[in-house]
Design a protein around this motif. Structure first.
Motif, PDB file in Angstrom:
ATOM      1  N   ASP A 121       0.837  -1.206   0.000  1.00 59.92           N
ATOM      2  CA  ASP A 121       0.000   0.000   0.000  1.00 59.92           C
ATOM      3  C   ASP A 121       0.871   1.254   0.000  1.00 59.92           C
ATOM      4  O   ASP A 121       0.542   2.254  -0.656  1.00 59.92           O
ATOM      5  CB  ASP A 121      -0.921   0.017   1.222  1.00 59.92           C
ATOM      6  N   GLU A 122       1.978   1.202   0.740  1.00 58.16           N
ATOM      7  CA  GLU A 122       2.906   2.337   0.763  1.00 58.16           C
ATOM      8  C   GLU A 122       3.483   2.584  -0.629  1.00 58.16           C
ATOM      9  O   GLU A 122       3.627   3.730  -1.065  1.00 58.16           O
ATOM     10  CB  GLU A 122       4.038   2.071   1.764  1.00 58.16           C
ATOM     11  N   VAL A 123       3.805   1.508  -1.326  1.00 61.32           N
ATOM     12  CA  VAL A 123       4.326   1.641  -2.691  1.00 61.32           C
ATOM     13  C   VAL A 123       3.271   2.262  -3.599  1.00 61.32           C
ATOM     14  O   VAL A 123       3.556   3.173  -4.386  1.00 61.32           O
ATOM     15  CB  VAL A 123       4.763   0.269  -3.244  1.00 61.32           C
ATOM     16  N   ASN A 124       2.043   1.786  -3.505  1.00 61.51           N
ATOM     17  CA  ASN A 124       0.974   2.316  -4.359  1.00 61.51           C
ATOM     18  C   ASN A 124       0.710   3.791  -4.086  1.00 61.51           C
ATOM     19  O   ASN A 124       0.451   4.570  -5.013  1.00 61.51           O
ATOM     20  CB  ASN A 124      -0.306   1.501  -4.153  1.00 61.51           C
ATOM     21  N   LEU A 125       0.779   4.182  -2.828  1.00 58.84           N
ATOM     22  CA  LEU A 125       0.616   5.597  -2.496  1.00 58.84           C
ATOM     23  C   LEU A 125       1.749   6.423  -3.098  1.00 58.84           C
ATOM     24  O   LEU A 125       1.534   7.524  -3.616  1.00 58.84           O
ATOM     25  CB  LEU A 125       0.587   5.779  -0.975  1.00 58.84           C
ATOM     26  N   ALA A 126       2.958   5.873  -3.030  1.00 62.38           N
ATOM     27  CA  ALA A 126       4.111   6.577  -3.591  1.00 62.38           C
ATOM     28  C   ALA A 126       3.985   6.724  -5.100  1.00 62.38           C
ATOM     29  O   ALA A 126       4.332   7.762  -5.670  1.00 62.38           O
ATOM     30  CB  ALA A 126       5.396   5.832  -3.237  1.00 62.38           C
ATOM     31  N   MET A 127       3.473   5.690  -5.760  1.00 66.17           N
ATOM     32  CA  MET A 127       3.354   5.733  -7.218  1.00 66.17           C
ATOM     33  C   MET A 127       2.324   6.762  -7.669  1.00 66.17           C
ATOM     34  O   MET A 127       2.374   7.244  -8.797  1.00 66.17           O
ATOM     35  CB  MET A 127       3.012   4.341  -7.760  1.00 66.17           C
ATOM     36  N   LYS A 128       1.378   7.098  -6.795  1.00 66.89           N
ATOM     37  CA  LYS A 128       0.419   8.151  -7.118  1.00 66.89           C
ATOM     38  C   LYS A 128       1.080   9.525  -7.081  1.00 66.89           C
ATOM     39  O   LYS A 128       0.733  10.423  -7.849  1.00 66.89           O
ATOM     40  CB  LYS A 128      -0.749   8.124  -6.124  1.00 66.89           C
ATOM     41  N   ASP A 129       2.044   9.682  -6.169  1.00 63.49           N
ATOM     42  CA  ASP A 129       2.684  10.984  -5.966  1.00 63.49           C
ATOM     43  C   ASP A 129       3.917  11.185  -6.832  1.00 63.49           C
ATOM     44  O   ASP A 129       4.285  12.317  -7.144  1.00 63.49           O
ATOM     45  CB  ASP A 129       3.080  11.147  -4.489  1.00 63.49           C
ATOM     46  N   ILE A 130       4.575  10.081  -7.197  1.00 61.40           N
ATOM     47  CA  ILE A 130       5.832  10.176  -7.938  1.00 61.40           C
ATOM     48  C   ILE A 130       5.627   9.609  -9.336  1.00 61.40           C
ATOM     49  O   ILE A 130       5.311   8.434  -9.505  1.00 61.40           O
ATOM     50  CB  ILE A 130       6.960   9.403  -7.218  1.00 61.40           C
ATOM     51  N   LYS A 131       5.794  10.447 -10.353  1.00 66.45           N
ATOM     52  CA  LYS A 131       5.551  10.009 -11.727  1.00 66.45           C
ATOM     53  C   LYS A 131       6.558   8.958 -12.167  1.00 66.45           C
ATOM     54  O   LYS A 131       6.209   7.942 -12.757  1.00 66.45           O
ATOM     55  CB  LYS A 131       5.590  11.217 -12.669  1.00 66.45           C
ATOM     56  N   ASP A 132       7.836   9.196 -11.888  1.00 69.29           N
ATOM     57  CA  ASP A 132       8.886   8.280 -12.336  1.00 69.29           C
ATOM     58  C   ASP A 132       9.418   7.507 -11.138  1.00 69.29           C
ATOM     59  O   ASP A 132      10.490   7.798 -10.614  1.00 69.29           O
ATOM     60  CB  ASP A 132      10.002   9.064 -13.023  1.00 69.29           C
ATOM     61  N   ILE A 133       8.652   6.500 -10.698  1.00 71.67           N
ATOM     62  CA  ILE A 133       9.065   5.744  -9.518  1.00 71.67           C
ATOM     63  C   ILE A 133      10.323   4.936  -9.798  1.00 71.67           C
ATOM     64  O   ILE A 133      11.174   4.744  -8.933  1.00 71.67           O
ATOM     65  CB  ILE A 133       7.913   4.831  -9.032  1.00 71.67           C
TER      66      ILE A 133
END
Length: 456
Positions: free
Chosen positions: A411-423
């Motif tokens: 879930d933390e990764v998915n939240l990060a992917m929403k905020d960061i375009k180039d994960i």
């Protein structure tokens, strides 16, 4: 009492397989009075008809077929023979088409607008001629209105032999979890991922992804539904999202470890997890793991990889060869053909195969533009059937603390992917922090420390 099908409206190959036909001709083929119903074709038709017509148009075509007339004046005795020998068998087959549609091939999001039209057909057209069968259809329609499912049916089932309740299965293996690791997982602190047995992590990944895989319905795959912006392919999208998160999390676990030896141990650990996934026939998670280990951010960690023994390098190379795209994933396809259930195949390849099939074949036949291309639909269902035959659950024990931990970090990764375009770029930059690039003069480039996007 010959067949009503006009050869101009239906095209068959030399073996008798239907290549194409108009909607009415296909309906006539499914409801012939003098042959056994072609249930394989009925399945293909009912799974795919929404791509070339509408549920409402299908009901209208079936209604016209139900109201068939002899096309010539008949004496009362001849009319009786024609009705009992031809019309009634046709009507019973129409009833079967409706019943199969409502029990096995009904897609609520796509078909609910047609239920009142079906009800009208049953009450006003079918009921006087087939009272018992009409009562059966009305019961099914009532269940759809209440959003309940008939017993002993699986919605949009491709193969009714799969997932049959009561099938004997072996007892699940005992989870491999020490009290220390269990306590650390529950506390969400003081936990080093490599302390968890790699086989148990592979099992828990398998449980997590298998749930979504077994829930995928054929309508999520038909007509490239999974690629649409407003898609109803909820389970396909959930599984794709889950696989991406697993890949990103594994790569992050490696690149954010500052200690070289520990970082190498984490790399070894996930190679072992991939090995255990392979033993479990869990190819989908294997693809995610190898994708992480071969990502640019991890692959550039030369000092970390230098600490790998030859044994681990060989295992990683073997895993990489399985997921290699060479010759359209030839190695993986051959391995999958030899695999038996339980098995979790790589979902992405089915999506690719379906995309090529849809994009490379027209909906209507080139030679006869008024005929629906049923050869294309047969190919589509063939791909889907090759996937759904593996929709059989694993006999594994879900470990709550591991599942909770995985849901938390993913879930933390998915939240990060929403905020960061180039994960991926963020992971790559993080790898530069632990192993900076080396200049030609032998000195390392300095790099500002990055805040990691995920806290475990």
């Amino acid at each position: 009492m010959h067949t009503d099908i006009n050869s101009e409206n239906l095209t068959l190959d030399s073996t008798g397989l239907i290549l194409g036909g108009t909607l009415d001709a296909l309906v006539e083929y499914m409801t012939q009075h003098d042959t056994t119903m072609d249930l394989q074709f009925v399945k293909i038709f009912l799974l795919t008809f929404r791509t070339f017509t509408t549920p409402e148009a299908l009901v209208e075509s079936l209604t016209r077929r139900f109201l068939l007339d002899p096309k010539q004046a008949l004496q009362p005795s001849e009319q009786k023979i024609w009705t009992s020998g031809k019309l009634t068998p046709i009507r019973l087959r129409i009833y079967m088409v409706f019943k199969l549609w409502l029990t096995l091939y009904y897609a609520e999001q796509l078909d609910q607008g047609s239920t009142e039209l079906i009800r009208k057909f049953v009450l006003k057209v079918a009921s006087p001629h087939l009272p018992a069968e009409s009562k059966d259809l009305l019961k099914l329609l009532d269940q759809k209105a209440l959003k309940t499912r008939p017993s002993n049916t699986r919605p949009l089932s491709i193969d009714s032999s799969m997932n049959v309740p009561g099938n004997r299965r072996s007892a699940p293996p005992v989870p491999l979890l020490s009290p220390y690791v269990s306590a650390a997982l529950k506390a969400h602190k003081g936990f080093f991922i490599a302390e968890l047995d790699p086989l148990e992590l592979a099992r828990q990944f398998t449980i997590l992804e298998s749930k979504e895989f077994c829930a995928i319905q054929p309508y999520e795959l038909i007509d490239k539904e999974f690629s649409k912006k407003s898609s109803i392919s909820v389970h396909v999208q959930a599984m794709t999202k889950l696989s991406t998160a697993i890949t990103t999390w594994i790569a992050d676990c490696i690149v954010r470890e500052e200690d070289l030896k520990n970082r190498s141990n984490i790399l070894k650990y996930f190679i072992r997890v991939g090995e255990k996934c392979l033993q479990l026939n869990n190819y989908n998670t294997l693809f995610s793991i190898v994708s992480a280990l071969n990502s640019s951010g991890v692959n550039r960690l030369k000092r970390t990889q230098e600490l790998l023994s030859r044994k681990y390098s060989v295992i990683l190379n073997q895993q990489s060869s399985i997921v290699n795209r060479h010759k359209n994933f030839q190695v993986y396809r051959e391995l999958l053909q030899r695999s038996s259930t339980p098995c979790l195949p790589f979902l992405g390849l089915y999506l690719t195969d379906l995309t090529f099939t849809y994009d490379g074949n027209k909906d209507f036949r080139k030679e006869k533009p008024d005929q629906i291309n049923m050869d294309k639909q047969r190919r589509v269902i063939g791909i889907i059937e090759s996937m759904t035959k593996f929709q059989s659950p694993y006999s594994l024990v879900e470990v709550p603390e591991i599942q909770s931990y995985l849901r938390h970090v993913l879930d933390e990764v998915n939240l990060a992917m929403k905020d960061i375009k180039d994960i991926g770029g963020r992971v790559y930059n993080a790898s530069l922090t632990v192993e900076p690039k080396v200049n030609p003069d032998g000195h390392s480039n300095t790099c500002m420390s990055l805040d990691y996007y995920m806290a475990v």
